[in-house]
Design a protein around this motif. Structure first.
Motif, short mmCIF file in Angstrom:
data_model
loop_
_atom_site.label_atom_id
_atom_site.label_comp_id
_atom_site.label_asym_id
_atom_site.label_seq_id
_atom_site.Cartn_x
_atom_site.Cartn_y
_atom_site.Cartn_z
N ARG A 91 0.80 -1.22 -0.13
CA ARG A 91 -0.01 0.06 0.21
C ARG A 91 1.00 1.19 0.01
O ARG A 91 2.03 1.09 0.47
CB ARG A 91 -1.04 -0.05 1.27
CG ARG A 91 -1.99 -1.04 1.11
CD ARG A 91 -2.89 -1.30 2.49
NE ARG A 91 -3.59 -2.24 2.31
CZ ARG A 91 -3.91 -3.20 3.20
NH1 ARG A 91 -3.82 -2.68 4.25
NH2 ARG A 91 -4.60 -4.30 3.24
N LEU A 95 -0.22 1.81 -6.30
CA LEU A 95 -0.66 0.88 -6.98
C LEU A 95 -2.33 0.83 -7.14
O LEU A 95 -2.97 0.75 -8.31
CB LEU A 95 -0.51 -0.36 -6.17
CG LEU A 95 0.55 -1.41 -6.87
CD1 LEU A 95 0.65 -2.75 -6.05
CD2 LEU A 95 0.43 -1.78 -8.13
N GLY A 96 -2.85 1.21 -5.98
CA GLY A 96 -4.35 1.59 -5.96
C GLY A 96 -4.74 2.50 -7.13
O GLY A 96 -5.82 2.27 -8.06
N LYS A 97 -4.06 3.56 -7.05
CA LYS A 97 -4.44 4.70 -8.00
C LYS A 97 -4.23 4.22 -9.48
O LYS A 97 -5.24 4.30 -10.32
CB LYS A 97 -3.48 5.81 -7.76
CG LYS A 97 -3.65 7.01 -8.72
CD LYS A 97 -4.94 7.86 -8.36
CE LYS A 97 -5.04 9.23 -9.38
NZ LYS A 97 -6.11 9.18 -10.29
N GLU A 119 -18.93 1.50 -1.42
CA GLU A 119 -19.22 1.54 0.27
C GLU A 119 -18.05 1.42 0.88
O GLU A 119 -17.04 0.38 0.23
CB GLU A 119 -20.28 0.24 0.53
CG GLU A 119 -21.57 0.37 -0.17
CD GLU A 119 -22.49 -0.77 0.27
OE1 GLU A 119 -22.28 -1.44 1.09
OE2 GLU A 119 -23.78 -0.66 0.08
N VAL A 120 -17.77 2.38 1.80
CA VAL A 120 -16.57 2.34 2.61
C VAL A 120 -16.97 2.15 4.05
O VAL A 120 -17.86 3.05 4.26
CB VAL A 120 -15.62 3.09 2.11
CG1 VAL A 120 -16.05 4.72 2.20
CG2 VAL A 120 -14.21 3.11 2.85
N ALA A 127 -8.77 4.74 2.86
CA ALA A 127 -9.55 4.52 1.92
C ALA A 127 -10.53 5.52 1.61
O ALA A 127 -10.59 6.13 0.19
CB ALA A 127 -10.40 3.29 1.87
N GLY A 129 -9.92 8.95 2.28
CA GLY A 129 -8.79 9.86 1.72
C GLY A 129 -8.49 9.58 0.27
O GLY A 129 -8.45 10.42 -0.56
C1 LIG Z 1 -7.20 2.10 -0.02
C2 LIG Z 1 -6.28 1.60 -1.06
C3 LIG Z 1 -6.98 0.75 -2.27
C4 LIG Z 1 -5.42 2.81 -1.75
O1 LIG Z 1 -4.46 2.14 -2.48
P1 LIG Z 1 -2.91 2.61 -2.33
O2 LIG Z 1 -2.19 1.69 -3.29
O3 LIG Z 1 -2.54 2.34 -0.83
O4 LIG Z 1 -3.10 4.11 -2.58
P2 LIG Z 1 -1.95 4.93 -3.73
O5 LIG Z 1 -0.56 4.75 -3.24
O6 LIG Z 1 -2.31 4.33 -5.14
O7 LIG Z 1 -2.47 6.42 -3.68
C5 LIG Z 1 -3.18 7.17 -4.25
C6 LIG Z 1 -3.53 8.58 -3.75
O8 LIG Z 1 -4.24 8.45 -2.72
C7 LIG Z 1 -3.85 9.07 -1.64
N1 LIG Z 1 -4.02 8.21 -0.50
C8 LIG Z 1 -3.52 7.12 -0.34
N2 LIG Z 1 -4.21 6.86 1.03
C9 LIG Z 1 -4.34 7.74 1.70
C10 LIG Z 1 -4.71 8.20 2.89
N3 LIG Z 1 -4.66 7.51 3.92
N4 LIG Z 1 -5.09 9.44 3.07
C11 LIG Z 1 -5.13 10.37 1.91
N5 LIG Z 1 -4.74 10.07 0.94
C12 LIG Z 1 -4.46 8.95 0.62
C13 LIG Z 1 -2.24 8.98 -1.85
O9 LIG Z 1 -1.81 10.05 -1.23
C14 LIG Z 1 -2.03 9.25 -3.36
O10 LIG Z 1 -2.23 10.51 -4.16
P3 LIG Z 1 -1.12 10.94 -4.93
O11 LIG Z 1 -1.85 10.27 -6.14
O12 LIG Z 1 -1.43 12.50 -4.93
O13 LIG Z 1 0.19 10.79 -4.61
C15 LIG Z 1 -5.25 0.55 -0.14
O14 LIG Z 1 -4.62 1.33 0.88
C16 LIG Z 1 -5.94 -0.59 0.35
O15 LIG Z 1 -6.06 -1.75 -0.18
N6 LIG Z 1 -6.43 -0.57 1.72
C17 LIG Z 1 -7.13 -1.75 2.42
C18 LIG Z 1 -8.35 -2.15 1.54
C19 LIG Z 1 -9.34 -1.41 1.50
O16 LIG Z 1 -9.49 -0.30 2.31
N7 LIG Z 1 -9.92 -1.36 0.34
C20 LIG Z 1 -11.07 -0.65 0.13
C21 LIG Z 1 -12.36 -0.94 0.72
S1 LIG Z 1 -13.72 0.09 0.57
#
Ligand SMILES: CC(C)(COP(=O)(O)OP(=O)(O)OC[C@H]1O[C@@H](n2cnc3c(N)ncnc32)[C@H](O)[C@@H]1OP(=O)(O)O)[C@@H](O)C(=O)NCCC(=O)NCCS
Length: 162
Positions: A91, A95-97, A119-120, A127, A129
Motif C-alpha cells: 500500500r 498501485l491503488g491509483k 461503500e466504505v 480509503a 482519503g
Molecule cells: C485504499 C487503497 C486501495 C489505496 O491504495 P494504495 O495503493 O494504498 O494508494 P495509492 O498509493 O495508489 O494512493 C493514491 C493516492 O491516494 C492518496 N492516499 C492514499 N492513502 C491515503 C490516505 N490514507 N489519506 C489520504 N490520501 C491517501 C495518496 O496520497 C495518493 O495521492 P497522490 O496520487 O497525490 O500521490 C489501499 O490502501 C488498500 O487496499 N487498503 C485496504 C483495503 C481497502 O480499504 N479497500 C477499500 C475498501 S472500500
C-alpha cells in the motif's frame, strides 16, 4: 509488477489476496474472503463479459485488484460498483491509483458505465482519503451498518461520474 486484465489463470491467487485483506477485519464486508470455486466462477463471468477487473501481479502472485461491475438490471447497467484492495505490504506505492484509473477507463469505454459507486466503512479513513483524492464524493451514510467485535461502524456511500 504488471497490471493485467482479470484472468482465470490468476483466480486462485486473487482468491488468496482477497482472503488476506478480508482477514485484516477492517476493510472488507467479508472477514474471511470467498471460496476458491465461487471466486473462479466470478472471474470467469468477468472475463467472458469483458467487465472491468484488473490485477496487479508481482512474481506471479496477485498483490492488488480493482473492479467496477455493472448492476444486474438493464436499467441500472450505467452504474458500476467499485471494489479494490491492495495487500498490506504494497500500500501507499501508487498501485491503488493505477488500478483505479485503469478500471475507470475500461468501465467507461467498454462497458458504457457512467457512474461509479462504492461503500466504505467510516472507520477506513485511509480509503476515504484515497477516494476523495480520486474525485469521489459522499452521497449517503448507512448508520451502524456493521457490528464487529462489539463495535458499530457506519458505511459511507460514495460516487463518481466517470
Ligand atoms: C485504499 C487503497 C486501495 C489505496 O491504495 P494504495 O495503493 O494504498 O494508494 P495509492 O498509493 O495508489 O494512493 C493514491 C493516492 O491516494 C492518496 N492516499 C492514499 N492513502 C491515503 C490516505 N490514507 N489519506 C489520504 N490520501 C491517501 C495518496 O496520497 C495518493 O495521492 P497522490 O496520487 O497525490 O500521490 C489501499 O490502501 C488498500 O487496499 N487498503 C485496504 C483495503 C481497502 O480499504 N479497500 C477499500 C475498501 S472500500
Amino acid at each position: 509488477m504488471q497490471i493485467i486484465r482479470s484472468s482465470i489463470r490468476y483466480a486462485e491467487s486473487y482468491c488468496r489476496a482477497v482472503g488476506s485483506v478480508a482477514r485484516e477485519r477492517k476493510y472488507l464486508a467479508t472477514t474471511e474472503g470467498f471460496p476458491p470455486d465461487s471466486t473462479r466462477a466470478f472471474v470467469q463471468h468477468i472475463e467472458q463479459n469483458n467487465l472491468a477487473q484488473y490485477f496487479a501481479v508481482e512474481n506471479n502472485e496477485v498483490i492488488g485488484w480493482c473492479d467496477i461491475l455493472p448492476g444486474q438490471y438493464p436499467e441500472m447497467k450505467h452504474v458500476g460498483t467499485l471494489g479494490i484492495g491492495i495487500l498490506q505490504a504494497h500500500r501507499g506505492n501508487g498501485l491503488g491509483k493505477t488500478l483505479l484509473d485503469t478500471c475507470i477507463y475500461h468501465a467507461k469505454h467498454y462497458n458504457n458505465i457512467e457512474k461509479t459507486e462504492l461503500e466504505v466503512f467510516a472507520s477506513n479513513s485511509g480509503a476515504i482519503g484515497f477516494y476523495r483524492k480520486a474525485g469521489f464524493r459522499v452521497e449517503g451514510v448507512r448508520v451502524k451498518a456493521r457490528l464487529i467485535d462489539g463495535i458499530y461502524d457506519d458505511i459511507i456511500l460514495m460516487y463518481l461520474f466517470i
